[in-house]
Motif scaffolding. Structure first.
Motif, PDB file in Angstrom:
ATOM      1  N   THR A 130       0.779  -1.238   0.000  1.00  0.00           N
ATOM      2  CA  THR A 130       0.000   0.000   0.000  1.00  0.00           C
ATOM      3  C   THR A 130       0.812   1.290   0.000  1.00  0.00           C
ATOM      4  N   GLU A 131       2.132   1.202   0.149  1.00  0.00           N
ATOM      5  CA  GLU A 131       2.929   2.447   0.180  1.00  0.00           C
ATOM      6  C   GLU A 131       3.865   2.504  -1.014  1.00  0.00           C
ATOM      7  N   MET A 132       3.541   3.347  -1.971  1.00  0.00           N
ATOM      8  CA  MET A 132       4.365   3.407  -3.170  1.00  0.00           C
ATOM      9  C   MET A 132       5.099   4.735  -3.302  1.00  0.00           C
ATOM     10  N   VAL A 133       4.821   5.661  -2.393  1.00  0.00           N
ATOM     11  CA  VAL A 133       5.264   7.042  -2.595  1.00  0.00           C
ATOM     12  C   VAL A 133       5.781   7.649  -1.288  1.00  0.00           C
ATOM     13  N   ALA A 134       6.871   8.414  -1.401  1.00  0.00           N
ATOM     14  CA  ALA A 134       7.356   9.243  -0.278  1.00  0.00           C
ATOM     15  C   ALA A 134       7.817  10.585  -0.876  1.00  0.00           C
ATOM     16  N   GLU A 135       8.306  11.482  -0.053  1.00  0.00           N
ATOM     17  CA  GLU A 135       8.826  12.764  -0.554  1.00  0.00           C
ATOM     18  C   GLU A 135       9.863  12.514  -1.645  1.00  0.00           C
ATOM     19  N   GLY A 136       9.583  12.922  -2.866  1.00  0.00           N
ATOM     20  CA  GLY A 136      10.554  12.790  -3.948  1.00  0.00           C
ATOM     21  C   GLY A 136      10.881  11.365  -4.345  1.00  0.00           C
ATOM     22  N   VAL A 137      10.019  10.433  -4.006  1.00  0.00           N
ATOM     23  CA  VAL A 137      10.281   9.020  -4.338  1.00  0.00           C
ATOM     24  C   VAL A 137       9.011   8.330  -4.822  1.00  0.00           C
ATOM     25  N   MET A 138       9.145   7.563  -5.901  1.00  0.00           N
ATOM     26  CA  MET A 138       8.056   6.658  -6.313  1.00  0.00           C
ATOM     27  C   MET A 138       8.668   5.271  -6.547  1.00  0.00           C
ATOM     28  N   LEU A 139       7.938   4.257  -6.120  1.00  0.00           N
ATOM     29  CA  LEU A 139       8.378   2.877  -6.354  1.00  0.00           C
ATOM     30  C   LEU A 139       7.552   2.267  -7.484  1.00  0.00           C
ATOM     31  N   VAL A 140       8.229   1.548  -8.352  1.00  0.00           N
ATOM     32  CA  VAL A 140       7.534   0.895  -9.472  1.00  0.00           C
ATOM     33  C   VAL A 140       7.900  -0.586  -9.519  1.00  0.00           C
ATOM     34  N   GLY A 141       7.036  -1.385 -10.139  1.00  0.00           N
ATOM     35  CA  GLY A 141       7.322  -2.809 -10.340  1.00  0.00           C
ATOM     36  C   GLY A 141       7.480  -3.595  -9.048  1.00  0.00           C
ATOM     37  N   ASP A 142       8.391  -4.558  -9.064  1.00  0.00           N
ATOM     38  CA  ASP A 142       8.601  -5.437  -7.909  1.00  0.00           C
ATOM     39  C   ASP A 142       8.978  -4.664  -6.644  1.00  0.00           C
ATOM     40  N   ALA A 143       9.627  -3.531  -6.785  1.00  0.00           N
ATOM     41  CA  ALA A 143      10.009  -2.730  -5.610  1.00  0.00           C
ATOM     42  C   ALA A 143       8.769  -2.350  -4.810  1.00  0.00           C
ATOM     43  N   ALA A 144       7.645  -2.191  -5.506  1.00  0.00           N
ATOM     44  CA  ALA A 144       6.384  -1.880  -4.841  1.00  0.00           C
ATOM     45  C   ALA A 144       5.504  -3.130  -4.723  1.00  0.00           C
ATOM     46  N   GLN A 145       6.115  -4.280  -4.950  1.00  0.00           N
ATOM     47  CA  GLN A 145       5.422  -5.577  -4.834  1.00  0.00           C
ATOM     48  C   GLN A 145       4.216  -5.688  -5.771  1.00  0.00           C
ATOM     49  N   LEU A 146       4.355  -5.118  -6.955  1.00  0.00           N
ATOM     50  CA  LEU A 146       3.221  -5.090  -7.890  1.00  0.00           C
ATOM     51  C   LEU A 146       3.207  -6.334  -8.764  1.00  0.00           C
ATOM     52  N   VAL A 147       2.689  -7.394  -8.191  1.00  0.00           N
ATOM     53  CA  VAL A 147       2.650  -8.684  -8.873  1.00  0.00           C
ATOM     54  C   VAL A 147       1.223  -9.218  -8.736  1.00  0.00           C
ATOM     55  N   ASN A 148       0.746  -9.908  -9.759  1.00  0.00           N
ATOM     56  CA  ASN A 148      -0.558 -10.561  -9.623  1.00  0.00           C
ATOM     57  C   ASN A 148      -0.432 -11.663  -8.573  1.00  0.00           C
ATOM     58  N   PRO A 149      -1.148 -11.548  -7.442  1.00  0.00           N
ATOM     59  CA  PRO A 149      -0.914 -12.493  -6.349  1.00  0.00           C
ATOM     60  C   PRO A 149      -1.412 -13.905  -6.626  1.00  0.00           C
ATOM     61  N   ILE A 150      -2.124 -14.123  -7.701  1.00  0.00           N
ATOM     62  CA  ILE A 150      -2.553 -15.480  -8.020  1.00  0.00           C
ATOM     63  C   ILE A 150      -1.547 -16.192  -8.921  1.00  0.00           C
ATOM     64  N   SER A 200       2.753   0.257 -14.015  1.00  0.00           N
ATOM     65  CA  SER A 200       3.081   1.195 -12.925  1.00  0.00           C
ATOM     66  C   SER A 200       4.043   2.262 -13.413  1.00  0.00           C
ATOM     67  N   SER A 201       4.987   1.877 -14.259  1.00  0.00           N
ATOM     68  CA  SER A 201       5.962   2.849 -14.754  1.00  0.00           C
ATOM     69  C   SER A 201       5.327   3.885 -15.667  1.00  0.00           C
ATOM     70  N   ILE A 202       4.380   3.443 -16.475  1.00  0.00           N
ATOM     71  CA  ILE A 202       3.695   4.397 -17.361  1.00  0.00           C
ATOM     72  C   ILE A 202       2.928   5.412 -16.502  1.00  0.00           C
ATOM     73  N   MET A 203       2.233   4.901 -15.489  1.00  0.00           N
ATOM     74  CA  MET A 203       1.491   5.809 -14.596  1.00  0.00           C
ATOM     75  C   MET A 203       2.451   6.759 -13.868  1.00  0.00           C
ATOM     76  N   ALA A 204       3.527   6.200 -13.307  1.00  0.00           N
ATOM     77  CA  ALA A 204       4.477   7.021 -12.537  1.00  0.00           C
ATOM     78  C   ALA A 204       5.129   8.085 -13.422  1.00  0.00           C
ATOM     79  N   SER A 205       5.373   7.733 -14.700  1.00  0.00           N
ATOM     80  CA  SER A 205       6.047   8.701 -15.585  1.00  0.00           C
ATOM     81  C   SER A 205       5.153   9.907 -15.862  1.00  0.00           C
ATOM     82  N   LYS A 206       3.849   9.677 -15.921  1.00  0.00           N
ATOM     83  CA  LYS A 206       2.916  10.802 -16.147  1.00  0.00           C
ATOM     84  C   LYS A 206       2.949  11.758 -14.970  1.00  0.00           C
ATOM     85  N   VAL A 207       2.944  11.175 -13.774  1.00  0.00           N
ATOM     86  CA  VAL A 207       2.978  12.004 -12.567  1.00  0.00           C
ATOM     87  C   VAL A 207       4.340  12.697 -12.451  1.00  0.00           C
TER      88      VAL A 207
END
Lengths: 54, 391
Positions: B262-282, B293-300
């Protein structure tokens, strides 16, 4: 403290991701464990090949 | 040196982010600790075609080492359920070629890369991040207002930024794989095997490639009687029909987050991919989610750089974007995971009888209501279904 058996380690860094105190680092192909290790042994439980030992 | 943005890690997440941000004209640098991008893989290399079509990414043909029409799923006793259809079509890629291709796309658009260069520490200083990087040329400091943690399951960026990126061992598959030559498996399908003695609380797989196949499994420690490696050796020994004349040409391992982070963001930091545990859990697939996630993060990131606002509040736009698309789905998949982890082998046999291929695809996409209706009719599954699947 936990030690690494380098003959078995595949340097996948899976152990780094479960270490609760950030005591493990992967330097390219070498896992190193710092003095911050609290011997919780979660990395030993995780390691897919049994390369972590007490 | 100063950069608009520093990306730590040149896997699919890092390179797609770098490309997207470089296209917008920003000054982006990627550091990769390994001497070679893309190897050793921690991946079975399967991707679905529609996952990529959705992003408008046309994979370079040289990355594709196998074309997949569907999946064959095997119950513990060997009952086979076949999944086919447009949505199941996919590729088995050669990960090291794929990652180098993605990096080259980023570089063509202006991103700067350093390999064999490890981020060793980062500190907050007067509204900026100062990141120490170590390369062949020694230690340098990069000053930037935006750091992207694309540094995988072992993410240090997340920890340095104070995010709780530690994986829980109950939500983290222990994965092991041989890439093997001369495997005897239908190469139009990926093959998935279930069973407490095959891969406790996980599954085993065969993903055929051009001259080889990835043969591996992921397990959860709490259900295991031995190491993942032991299960894989047993699997290969017992499934003679597939592996009688096969030999390994590579061995891989890795941790697979099967969680809802649930935590992907901090001051001046965004986590993408496995660093943010973004895996289909099944199914444990992570490439599509990493890229999304990277496409979304790049827009922001583009917007943050233009507005010179790198506050947590601003960067939370990324997390909100992610949650609006994935939060509900991931929560449902976590429920399904909890349910599946309680099943005995006999329950899997029953599921193999009552589920069709398209049902199983629907499950991986978090469509649960039809499934609940089906399992509620089975007395042996009723209690578990009520406990884990219903609100």
């Amino acid at each position: 403290m936990v030690r690494v058996d380098y003959d078995k380690c595949l340097y996948c860094a899976g152990c780094v991701g479960v270490c609760p105190v950030d005591a493990i680092t992967l330097y390219e192909t070498r896992i190193e464990i710092s003095d911050e290790c609290i011997n919780c042994q979660i990395c030993i439980k995780f390691c897919p090949v049994g390369a972590m030992e007490e | 040196m100063k950069k608009d943005c520093l990306v730590v890690g040149a896997g699919p997440a890092g390179s797609v982010f770098a490309k997207e941000l470089a296209i917008k004209g920003h000054d982006v640098m990627v550091v990769e600790k390994k001497q070679e991008i893309g190897t050793p893989k921690r991946c079975a290399e399967g991707i679905t075609k529609h996952g990529f079509d959705k992003f408008g990414i046309k994979i370079h043909p040289l990355c594709i080492y196998g074309k997949i029409k569907g999946a064959s799923l095997y119950s513990p006793s060997g009952k086979k359920v076949v999944m086919e259809g447009e949505e199941m079509e996919g590729y088995v890629i050669e990960r090291k070629i794929f990652e180098k291709w993605l990096a080259s796309e980023a570089i063509k658009n202006g991103a700067e890369y350093m390999v064999k260069t490890q981020a060793i520490l980062m500190k907050r200083d007067n509204g900026k991040w100062k990141v120490k990087i170590k390369s062949i040329e020694g230690v340098e400091e990069v000053e930037t207002k935006l750091v992207i943690g694309a540094d995988g399951v072992e993410s240090k960026v997340g920890r340095w930024a104070g995010l709780k990126t530690v994986n829980k061992i109950t939500d983290y598959h222990s994965g092991i794989q041989f890439e093997m030559a001369n495997v005897n498996a239908d190469e139009r399908h990926i093959h998935i095997f279930f069973g407490r003695d095959v891969a406790p609380l996980g599954y085993a797989w065969i993903f055929p490639k051009a001259f080889s196949a990835n043969v591996g499994l992921g397990i959860l420690e709490k259900g295991a009687k031995m190491k993942a490696y032991g299960y894989l050796i047993k699997f290969i020994r017992e499934k003679e029909e597939f592996f009688r004349n096969a030999q390994p040409i590579e061995i891989n391992a890795g941790g697979v987050p099967v969680a809802h982070f649930t935590e992907m963001v901090a001051e001046g930091v965004m986590l993408v991919g496995d660093a943010a545990q973004l895996v289909n859990p099944i199914h444990g697939g992570g490439i599509t989610r990493a890229i999304h996630s990277s496409i979304m993060a790049s827009k922001v990131a583009d917007n943050a750089i233009r507005k010179k606002d790198f506050s947590t509040e601003k960067l939370m736009e990324y997390q909100k974007m992610w949650d609006s698309e994935y939060e509900e789905k991931t929560k449902k998949l976590m429920k399904l995971r909890a349910f599946l982890e309680k099943l005995e082998d006999s329950d899997f046999e029953l599921l193999a009888d009552i589920l069709q291929g398209e049902d199983i695809y629907a499950l991986t996409q978090a469509k649960l209501s039809f499934f609940i209706k089906k399992v509620l009719k089975k007395p042996s599954l009723l209690k578990l279904a009520k406990k884990y699947l219903m609100d």
